[in-house]
Design an enzyme around this catalytic site. Structure first.
Site, short mmCIF file in Angstrom:
data_model
loop_
_atom_site.label_atom_id
_atom_site.label_comp_id
_atom_site.label_asym_id
_atom_site.label_seq_id
_atom_site.Cartn_x
_atom_site.Cartn_y
_atom_site.Cartn_z
N ASP A 1 33.43 38.78 18.59
CA ASP A 1 34.45 37.78 18.85
C ASP A 1 35.45 37.79 17.70
O ASP A 1 35.06 37.70 16.52
CB ASP A 1 33.80 36.39 18.98
CG ASP A 1 34.78 35.34 19.45
OD1 ASP A 1 34.91 35.17 20.68
OD2 ASP A 1 35.41 34.68 18.60
N ASP B 1 48.04 39.55 22.43
CA ASP B 1 47.73 40.71 23.28
C ASP B 1 47.69 41.99 22.45
O ASP B 1 46.84 42.87 22.67
CB ASP B 1 48.76 40.84 24.39
CG ASP B 1 48.63 39.76 25.46
OD1 ASP B 1 47.61 39.04 25.44
OD2 ASP B 1 49.55 39.64 26.30
N GLU C 1 38.86 36.60 23.85
CA GLU C 1 38.85 37.44 22.65
C GLU C 1 37.46 37.97 22.35
O GLU C 1 37.16 38.35 21.22
CB GLU C 1 39.37 36.64 21.44
CG GLU C 1 38.48 35.52 20.96
CD GLU C 1 38.73 34.18 21.65
OE1 GLU C 1 38.40 33.15 21.05
OE2 GLU C 1 39.26 34.17 22.79
#
Length: 306
Positions: A174, A191, A217
């Site tokens: 993460d 992005d 994410e």
């Protein structure tokens, strides 16, 4: 001119049909005609294919593949002869005279001692199916596998691990403080960070490994034939690569770090492998431990097998 069903000009009519067609004597397998569309599609002429047997070395130059296709074709031809009916079409990869390889669906029907064979070029259809399947299993932003494809791959790997008592590991990763990246630099920058991380993951993993974006994410990595020590080394190598390779969006450098949670089964496990959900919960628990301990680190959760 040979005739079909007593009509002298039948082959002349067949020659003008807009579908590739061949007529073969069902007993001798001699080719009675190849129509214009057949020659146009395959590039092979009646001079090259005087008997059905001539077709196979030309269309299937690989010996093993040829043997498999020819056996499947003979089963269909025998069934068509015995029952005088249409049979299940046969799809195969045909090498044409000019070297092109096409996906071909061959239909066969036996009629008055003659095999009527039609060929349909389904190359475009197969390519479209492949594209749709790839889209269905790929995360469009990062190009990694998506959550559904990851779960499917994980089920297969866990089943093999259980059957052969082989090690397997899973990582959940993460990106740290990702919300701050979006809030500070904008969603386009977010992005760009996701694509940047995905690229580093691809560079680090082996061909046998699988990586997916499974959340906003969050990434998941599946490592067959890898125990705790190997998984830990790979996770830490990837963690360092992400910390050291700053993402650049436009002219803006965006430093990022990432936290990992590992769950592993060693080669000596009992064979009663956990479910995918159990494995993911263990990795998620380890990931949470990394976050609580300050982020930018790798934690491990033991898998307990009953």
């Amino acid at each position: 001119m040979l005739c079909l069903d007593g009509h002298v000009d039948s082959f002349a009519i067949l020659d003008h049909l807009p579908i590739a067609l061949a007529v073969v004597d069902a007993r001798s397998r001699d080719v009675l005609m190849l129509n214009h569309k057949f020659v146009q599609l395959s590039g092979y002429t009646e001079a090259q294919i005087t008997n059905e047997r001539d077709w196979f070395p030309l269309a299937y130059p690989d010996a093993r593949y040829r043997e498999r296709i020819e056996q499947a074709w003979r089963r269909r031809a025998n069934s068509a002869w015995n029952h005088q009916c249409d049979v299940e079409p046969l799809e195969s990869m045909v090498t044409c005279a000019d070297g092109r390889v096409c996906s071909i669906r061959a239909h066969l029907a036996c009629h008055h001692g003659m095999n009527i064979i039609t060929l349909v070029d389904i190359t475009d259809q197969k390519q479209l199916q492949g594209q749709l399947q790839q889209q269905a299993s790929t995360d469009s932003l990062t190009g990694l596998s998506n959550r559904r494809a990851f779960f499917a791959g994980m089920e297969q790997v866990l089943a093999l691990s259980s059957r052969h008592l082989r090690p397997v590991s899973i990582m959940l990763a993460d990106i740290d403080h990702f919300k701050e990246v979006n809030d500070t630099f904008g969603h386009q920058a977010g992005d760009a960070v996701l694509r940047h991380v995905a690229q580093l993951i691809r560079k680090t993993l082996r061909a046998s490994d699988m990586a997916a974006r499974v959340g906003g994410e969050e990434f998941a990595l599946l490592l067959p034939e890898t125990g705790r020590s190997g998984a830990f080394r790979m996770a830490d190598r990837l963690r360092l690569a992400i910390a050291e390779n700053i993402c650049i969006h436009g002219d803006q450098p965006i430093p990022i770090t990432i936290s990992f949670g590992l769950a592993c089964l060693e080669a000596h496990h009992s064979g009663d492998a956990p479910s995918c959900d159990e494995f993911l919960r263990a990795a998620d628990s380890a990931l949470y431990a990394s976050k609580r301990a300050g982020r930018n680190r790798v934690s491990h959760q033991e898998m307990r097998i009953p």
